[in-house]
Design a protein around this motif. Structure first.
Motif, PDB file in Angstrom:
ATOM      1  N   LEU A 104      20.697   7.708   0.658  1.00 55.76           N
ATOM      2  CA  LEU A 104      20.926   7.085   1.961  1.00 55.76           C
ATOM      3  C   LEU A 104      21.446   8.098   2.976  1.00 55.76           C
ATOM      4  O   LEU A 104      21.099   8.027   4.162  1.00 55.76           O
ATOM      5  N   MET A 105      22.255   9.048   2.525  1.00 50.92           N
ATOM      6  CA  MET A 105      22.766  10.048   3.449  1.00 50.92           C
ATOM      7  C   MET A 105      21.655  11.008   3.863  1.00 50.92           C
ATOM      8  O   MET A 105      21.572  11.407   5.041  1.00 50.92           O
ATOM      9  N   ALA A 106      20.795  11.385   2.927  1.00 49.61           N
ATOM     10  CA  ALA A 106      19.670  12.261   3.269  1.00 49.61           C
ATOM     11  C   ALA A 106      18.747  11.568   4.271  1.00 49.61           C
ATOM     12  O   ALA A 106      18.283  12.196   5.239  1.00 49.61           O
ATOM     13  N   GLU A 107      18.483  10.309   4.057  1.00 49.97           N
ATOM     14  CA  GLU A 107      17.658   9.533   4.980  1.00 49.97           C
ATOM     15  C   GLU A 107      18.267   9.523   6.379  1.00 49.97           C
ATOM     16  O   GLU A 107      17.575   9.740   7.381  1.00 49.97           O
ATOM     17  N   TRP A 108      19.564   9.270   6.437  1.00 49.52           N
ATOM     18  CA  TRP A 108      20.263   9.169   7.718  1.00 49.52           C
ATOM     19  C   TRP A 108      20.320  10.511   8.436  1.00 49.52           C
ATOM     20  O   TRP A 108      20.088  10.598   9.651  1.00 49.52           O
ATOM     21  N   LEU A 109      20.608  11.580   7.704  1.00 55.56           N
ATOM     22  CA  LEU A 109      20.686  12.902   8.318  1.00 55.56           C
ATOM     23  C   LEU A 109      19.330  13.343   8.871  1.00 55.56           C
ATOM     24  O   LEU A 109      19.258  13.929   9.958  1.00 55.56           O
ATOM     25  N   ALA A 110      18.266  13.078   8.130  1.00 57.54           N
ATOM     26  CA  ALA A 110      16.930  13.437   8.612  1.00 57.54           C
ATOM     27  C   ALA A 110      16.595  12.679   9.888  1.00 57.54           C
ATOM     28  O   ALA A 110      15.946  13.207  10.802  1.00 57.54           O
ATOM     29  N   GLU A 111      17.065  11.455   9.985  1.00 62.10           N
ATOM     30  CA  GLU A 111      16.847  10.631  11.180  1.00 62.10           C
ATOM     31  C   GLU A 111      17.724  11.087  12.340  1.00 62.10           C
ATOM     32  O   GLU A 111      17.262  11.185  13.481  1.00 62.10           O
ATOM     33  N   ARG A 112      18.985  11.422  12.038  1.00 60.30           N
ATOM     34  CA  ARG A 112      19.953  11.745  13.086  1.00 60.30           C
ATOM     35  C   ARG A 112      19.768  13.155  13.636  1.00 60.30           C
ATOM     36  O   ARG A 112      20.029  13.418  14.818  1.00 60.30           O
ATOM     37  N   PHE A 113      19.319  14.096  12.803  1.00 63.13           N
ATOM     38  CA  PHE A 113      19.169  15.491  13.228  1.00 63.13           C
ATOM     39  C   PHE A 113      17.736  15.956  12.973  1.00 63.13           C
ATOM     40  O   PHE A 113      17.484  16.786  12.086  1.00 63.13           O
ATOM     41  N   PRO A 114      16.784  15.434  13.726  1.00 62.37           N
ATOM     42  CA  PRO A 114      15.360  15.718  13.458  1.00 62.37           C
ATOM     43  C   PRO A 114      14.958  17.175  13.658  1.00 62.37           C
ATOM     44  O   PRO A 114      13.927  17.600  13.148  1.00 62.37           O
ATOM     45  N   ALA A 115      15.752  17.957  14.402  1.00 59.91           N
ATOM     46  CA  ALA A 115      15.381  19.344  14.678  1.00 59.91           C
ATOM     47  C   ALA A 115      15.991  20.331  13.692  1.00 59.91           C
ATOM     48  O   ALA A 115      15.686  21.520  13.745  1.00 59.91           O
ATOM     49  N   GLU A 116      16.866  19.862  12.786  1.00 61.32           N
ATOM     50  CA  GLU A 116      17.532  20.779  11.868  1.00 61.32           C
ATOM     51  C   GLU A 116      16.681  21.064  10.632  1.00 61.32           C
ATOM     52  O   GLU A 116      15.964  20.199  10.132  1.00 61.32           O
ATOM     53  N   ARG A 117      16.834  22.281  10.133  1.00 61.07           N
ATOM     54  CA  ARG A 117      16.130  22.675   8.927  1.00 61.07           C
ATOM     55  C   ARG A 117      16.817  22.120   7.679  1.00 61.07           C
ATOM     56  O   ARG A 117      17.964  21.679   7.729  1.00 61.07           O
ATOM     57  N   GLU A 118      16.086  22.202   6.574  1.00 63.14           N
ATOM     58  CA  GLU A 118      16.580  21.644   5.312  1.00 63.14           C
ATOM     59  C   GLU A 118      17.930  22.235   4.919  1.00 63.14           C
ATOM     60  O   GLU A 118      18.823  21.527   4.448  1.00 63.14           O
ATOM     61  N   GLY A 119      18.103  23.544   5.120  1.00 66.82           N
ATOM     62  CA  GLY A 119      19.344  24.179   4.731  1.00 66.82           C
ATOM     63  C   GLY A 119      20.554  23.627   5.476  1.00 66.82           C
ATOM     64  O   GLY A 119      21.614  23.406   4.882  1.00 66.82           O
ATOM     65  N   ASP A 120      20.394  23.402   6.779  1.00 62.00           N
ATOM     66  CA  ASP A 120      21.497  22.851   7.573  1.00 62.00           C
ATOM     67  C   ASP A 120      21.768  21.398   7.210  1.00 62.00           C
ATOM     68  O   ASP A 120      22.928  20.966   7.155  1.00 62.00           O
ATOM     69  N   LEU A 121      20.708  20.653   6.961  1.00 63.73           N
ATOM     70  CA  LEU A 121      20.898  19.265   6.529  1.00 63.73           C
ATOM     71  C   LEU A 121      21.635  19.233   5.193  1.00 63.73           C
ATOM     72  O   LEU A 121      22.492  18.373   4.956  1.00 63.73           O
ATOM     73  N   GLY A 122      21.307  20.179   4.325  1.00 64.54           N
ATOM     74  CA  GLY A 122      21.976  20.246   3.030  1.00 64.54           C
ATOM     75  C   GLY A 122      23.462  20.525   3.160  1.00 64.54           C
ATOM     76  O   GLY A 122      24.272  19.987   2.400  1.00 64.54           O
ATOM     77  N   LYS A 123      23.835  21.375   4.123  1.00 69.38           N
ATOM     78  CA  LYS A 123      25.257  21.651   4.347  1.00 69.38           C
ATOM     79  C   LYS A 123      25.989  20.393   4.802  1.00 69.38           C
ATOM     80  O   LYS A 123      27.107  20.122   4.355  1.00 69.38           O
ATOM     81  N   ARG A 124      25.357  19.664   5.696  1.00 68.69           N
ATOM     82  CA  ARG A 124      25.975  18.412   6.151  1.00 68.69           C
ATOM     83  C   ARG A 124      26.116  17.424   4.992  1.00 68.69           C
ATOM     84  O   ARG A 124      27.150  16.768   4.814  1.00 68.69           O
ATOM     85  N   LEU A 125      25.053  17.313   4.212  1.00 71.10           N
ATOM     86  CA  LEU A 125      25.055  16.379   3.083  1.00 71.10           C
ATOM     87  C   LEU A 125      26.180  16.715   2.109  1.00 71.10           C
ATOM     88  O   LEU A 125      26.910  15.812   1.652  1.00 71.10           O
ATOM     89  N   ALA A 126      26.336  17.990   1.793  1.00 75.22           N
ATOM     90  CA  ALA A 126      27.349  18.397   0.823  1.00 75.22           C
ATOM     91  C   ALA A 126      28.747  17.961   1.248  1.00 75.22           C
ATOM     92  O   ALA A 126      29.558  17.528   0.419  1.00 75.22           O
ATOM     93  N   VAL A 127      29.044  18.071   2.534  1.00 79.40           N
ATOM     94  CA  VAL A 127      30.363  17.676   3.035  1.00 79.40           C
ATOM     95  C   VAL A 127      30.528  16.159   3.034  1.00 79.40           C
ATOM     96  O   VAL A 127      31.567  15.627   2.642  1.00 79.40           O
ATOM     97  N   LEU A 128      29.496  15.452   3.437  1.00 80.44           N
ATOM     98  CA  LEU A 128      29.591  13.999   3.587  1.00 80.44           C
ATOM     99  C   LEU A 128      29.677  13.260   2.258  1.00 80.44           C
ATOM    100  O   LEU A 128      30.208  12.146   2.198  1.00 80.44           O
ATOM    101  N   VAL A 129      29.152  13.868   1.196  1.00 86.97           N
ATOM    102  CA  VAL A 129      29.228  13.212  -0.112  1.00 86.97           C
ATOM    103  C   VAL A 129      30.313  13.835  -0.993  1.00 86.97           C
ATOM    104  O   VAL A 129      30.443  13.478  -2.160  1.00 86.97           O
ATOM    105  N   ALA A 130      31.099  14.745  -0.420  1.00 86.30           N
ATOM    106  CA  ALA A 130      32.153  15.411  -1.176  1.00 86.30           C
ATOM    107  C   ALA A 130      33.341  14.479  -1.396  1.00 86.30           C
ATOM    108  O   ALA A 130      33.503  13.454  -0.732  1.00 86.30           O
ATOM    109  N   GLN A 131      34.173  14.876  -2.338  1.00 85.84           N
ATOM    110  CA  GLN A 131      35.323  14.061  -2.719  1.00 85.84           C
ATOM    111  C   GLN A 131      36.228  13.710  -1.549  1.00 85.84           C
ATOM    112  O   GLN A 131      36.673  12.560  -1.415  1.00 85.84           O
TER     113      GLN A 131
END
Length: 245
Positions: free
Chosen positions: A75-102
């Motif tokens: 769900l977070m990957a889906e949302w990030l791809a929708e919210r930041f359509p111009a960002e590359r996979e690597g940047d989306l991955g950085k955001r994802l890592a923080v948002l699903v972190a402890q």
């Protein structure tokens, strides 16, 4: 689907150790879904120390946590791809890592009132298990797993988009972890990769403390955490403070 009153009535019949009132019912009322199977929410809130099949006690939340971890990532990957359509996979991955972190999960647990609703035995209550970020994070993932199994992706999506909204919008640029920042600092100066070493791992299995030392650029620092990864991040943060001073 059962309505809210059905769920609250069901959980009210299950006492919560060490908590006043009805914190499970309060948490249930904060969720964007009314459970057809209230037992799923109860399982999601049951710490492994309170689960003993030999005594006909509830299953722990570990299996639901396993499901919820995958649901959150999707769900977070889906949302990030929708919210930041111009960002590359690597940047989306950085955001994802923080948002699903402890840390992020523990913050969500705080707004939902998860700590008070956790089902733990008296001895764990005294040890402060309710306050442990790792325990709270696991419970949030378990709640997402319970929502998914009871109602599919939509109620889980509704909770994620409501509770993570502020966290997702907190940074205009993709966040960078201390370990990544330290690695970029050393590589940028031709100093190679930082080296991490486990110094110690103490405490009981349900409440461990890890200490890690990091070496880079002729300097070293130690950090501690509830798991090895958290200790590495803490050590990297401390070493960066020295190197960037």
């Amino acid at each position: 689907m059962a309505d809210g009153d059905t769920l609250v009535a069901a959980v009210q019949r299950r006492p919560v150790s060490g908590a006043a009132g009805d914190p499970v019912g309060d948490l249930a009322a904060r969720l964007p879904h009314r459970f057809a199977r209230p037992d799923l929410l109860l399982h999601a809130l049951t710490h492994r120390s309170a689960a003993d099949p030999r005594k006909q006690m509830l299953d722990s939340n570990e299996r639901l946590e396993f499901v919820g971890d995958r649901v959150l990532a999707l769900l977070m990957a889906e949302w990030l791809a929708e919210r930041f359509p111009a960002e590359r996979e690597g940047d989306l991955g950085k955001r994802l890592a923080v948002l699903v972190a402890q840390d992020s999960l523990a913050k969500v647990a705080g707004t939902l009132g998860v700590a008070a609703a956790l089902r733990v035995p008296p001895n764990e209550e005294r040890s402060g298990v309710r306050r442990r970020a790792s325990v709270l994070a696991d419970a949030v993932e378990a709640i997402l797993g319970a929502l998914y199994l009871d109602g599919g992706l939509e109620p889980a999506r509704a909770l994620v988009r409501r509770e993570w909204s502020t966290l997702l919008e907190a940074s205009a640029r993709p966040p960078v972890s201390p370990k990544t920042r330290l690695q970029e600092w050393t590589l940028g100066r031709g100093l190679g990769l930082p080296e991490y070493m486990l110094v110690s791992a103490t405490g009981p299995s349900h409440s461990p403390v890890f200490v890690v030392r990091v070496l880079a650029a002729g300097q070293d620092a130690e950090g501690s955490g509830e798991n090895k990864r958290a200790a590495e991040q803490a050590a990297a943060e401390r070493l960066l403070a020295v190197l960037e001073a």
